[in-house]
Design a protein around this motif. Sequence first.
Motif, mmCIF file in Angstrom:
data_model
loop_
_atom_site.group_PDB
_atom_site.id
_atom_site.type_symbol
_atom_site.label_atom_id
_atom_site.label_comp_id
_atom_site.label_asym_id
_atom_site.label_seq_id
_atom_site.Cartn_x
_atom_site.Cartn_y
_atom_site.Cartn_z
ATOM 1 N N GLY A 13 -0.325 -1.626 32.990
ATOM 2 C CA GLY A 13 1.118 -1.655 32.837
ATOM 3 C C GLY A 13 1.826 -0.352 33.146
ATOM 4 O O GLY A 13 3.024 -0.354 33.412
ATOM 5 N N SER A 14 1.073 0.743 33.103
ATOM 6 C CA SER A 14 1.705 2.046 33.292
ATOM 7 C C SER A 14 0.671 3.054 33.756
ATOM 8 O O SER A 14 -0.531 2.908 33.462
ATOM 9 C CB SER A 14 2.322 2.519 31.967
ATOM 10 N N SER A 16 0.400 5.694 32.439
ATOM 11 C CA SER A 16 -0.082 6.291 31.188
ATOM 12 C C SER A 16 -1.327 5.579 30.658
ATOM 13 O O SER A 16 -2.001 6.085 29.768
ATOM 14 C CB SER A 16 1.033 6.293 30.129
ATOM 15 N N ASP A 17 -1.629 4.397 31.202
ATOM 16 C CA ASP A 17 -2.840 3.675 30.795
ATOM 17 C C ASP A 17 -4.079 4.160 31.549
ATOM 18 O O ASP A 17 -5.212 3.826 31.176
ATOM 19 C CB ASP A 17 -2.688 2.163 31.055
ATOM 20 N N ARG A 44 8.636 -4.356 33.546
ATOM 21 C CA ARG A 44 9.439 -3.505 34.437
ATOM 22 C C ARG A 44 9.367 -3.951 35.894
ATOM 23 O O ARG A 44 10.305 -3.724 36.648
ATOM 24 C CB ARG A 44 8.967 -2.056 34.327
ATOM 25 N N ALA A 68 -2.886 -3.115 29.110
ATOM 26 C CA ALA A 68 -1.497 -2.813 28.757
ATOM 27 C C ALA A 68 -1.424 -2.485 27.271
ATOM 28 O O ALA A 68 -2.343 -2.785 26.501
ATOM 29 C CB ALA A 68 -0.577 -3.995 29.086
ATOM 30 N N GLY A 69 -0.308 -1.857 26.916
ATOM 31 C CA GLY A 69 -0.131 -1.475 25.521
ATOM 32 C C GLY A 69 1.164 -1.995 24.947
ATOM 33 O O GLY A 69 2.028 -2.508 25.657
ATOM 34 N N LYS A 70 1.280 -1.883 23.631
ATOM 35 C CA LYS A 70 2.472 -2.302 22.877
ATOM 36 C C LYS A 70 2.677 -3.824 22.993
ATOM 37 O O LYS A 70 1.775 -4.584 22.704
ATOM 38 C CB LYS A 70 3.690 -1.499 23.318
ATOM 39 N N MET A 91 -4.441 -1.538 25.012
ATOM 40 C CA MET A 91 -4.392 -0.076 24.972
ATOM 41 C C MET A 91 -4.058 0.421 23.568
ATOM 42 O O MET A 91 -3.204 -0.143 22.867
ATOM 43 C CB MET A 91 -3.322 0.441 25.940
HETATM 44 C C1 RP5 Z 1 3.002 -0.782 28.439
HETATM 45 O O1 RP5 Z 1 3.695 0.109 27.637
HETATM 46 C C2 RP5 Z 1 2.026 0.018 29.202
HETATM 47 O O2 RP5 Z 1 0.894 -0.747 29.484
HETATM 48 C C3 RP5 Z 1 1.706 1.188 28.331
HETATM 49 O O3 RP5 Z 1 0.506 1.011 27.608
HETATM 50 C C4 RP5 Z 1 2.887 1.230 27.371
HETATM 51 C C5 RP5 Z 1 3.697 2.474 27.514
HETATM 52 O O4 RP5 Z 1 4.090 2.624 28.863
HETATM 53 P P1 RP5 Z 1 4.871 3.929 29.346
HETATM 54 O O5 RP5 Z 1 6.153 3.969 28.579
HETATM 55 O O6 RP5 Z 1 3.970 5.086 29.047
HETATM 56 O O7 RP5 Z 1 5.076 3.750 30.825
HETATM 57 O O8 RP5 Z 1 3.849 -1.478 29.298
#
Ligand code: RP5
Length: 203
Positions: A13-14, A16-17, A44, A68-70, A91
């Motif tokens: 997802g990012s 950051s992952d 996004r 992905a996270g959150k 994540m």
């Molecule tokens: C999720 O939100 C992503 O997979 C990531 O784990 C989390 C934070 O994303 P960023 O704000 O760091 O881009 O969509």
Amino acid sequence: MAEETPVVGIIMGSESDMPAMEPCMAQLDAMGVPYEVKVASAHRKPAVVHEWAETAHDRGIKVIIAAAGKAAHLGGVVAAFTPLPVIAVPMKTSDLGGLDSLLSMVQMPSGVPVACVAINGAKNAAILAVQMMGTGDPTMLQKVADLKAEMAFSSCNGCGLRHAICSTVCVAETPLFVVAGDSVSDFSQKLRLLAFAVEPREI
Ligand code: RP5
């Protein structure tokens, strides 16, 4: 020489992952399994995720790994657009420790399954992907068999020697003889051909 066609599609997802997903890529590298990596968020960049997921099987992808996270909807959204099996990697997050990601991924509605590994279980996602492919591909199956043999081989902590014998019969001075010849290239075959000369002593 042409690059091998990726058979595992990794999406996250990012950016950051990426650090948490490095063990996934490292494991696939170690097993010699080609993969592709995409960074696109279900929230996004939904159109990008849609296109990537829908065309994955046409690109030769066999299994998808989605991290992905959150509010981690990526695995489920990808699963909605592909007939391929999807493995989700929740994540770890700063606010809720990854429980948010885990529950978002694992609580899929009936009819749209995703397999879900542990929070930050990137390495296991890679292994599970190869196992899935192994059900219909002897080469992939052998890779998993080799990995398991290697784990057994290196799991003995009873001595400094690496060998495939249970630690209960392991002693520091036990001489180890490998009788497999150089012609035997396959690791698990080598394991099967290992022979040990164990000095008798109490266990
Ligand atoms: C999720 O939100 C992503 O997979 C990531 O784990 C989390 C934070 O994303 P960023 O704000 O760091 O881009 O969509």
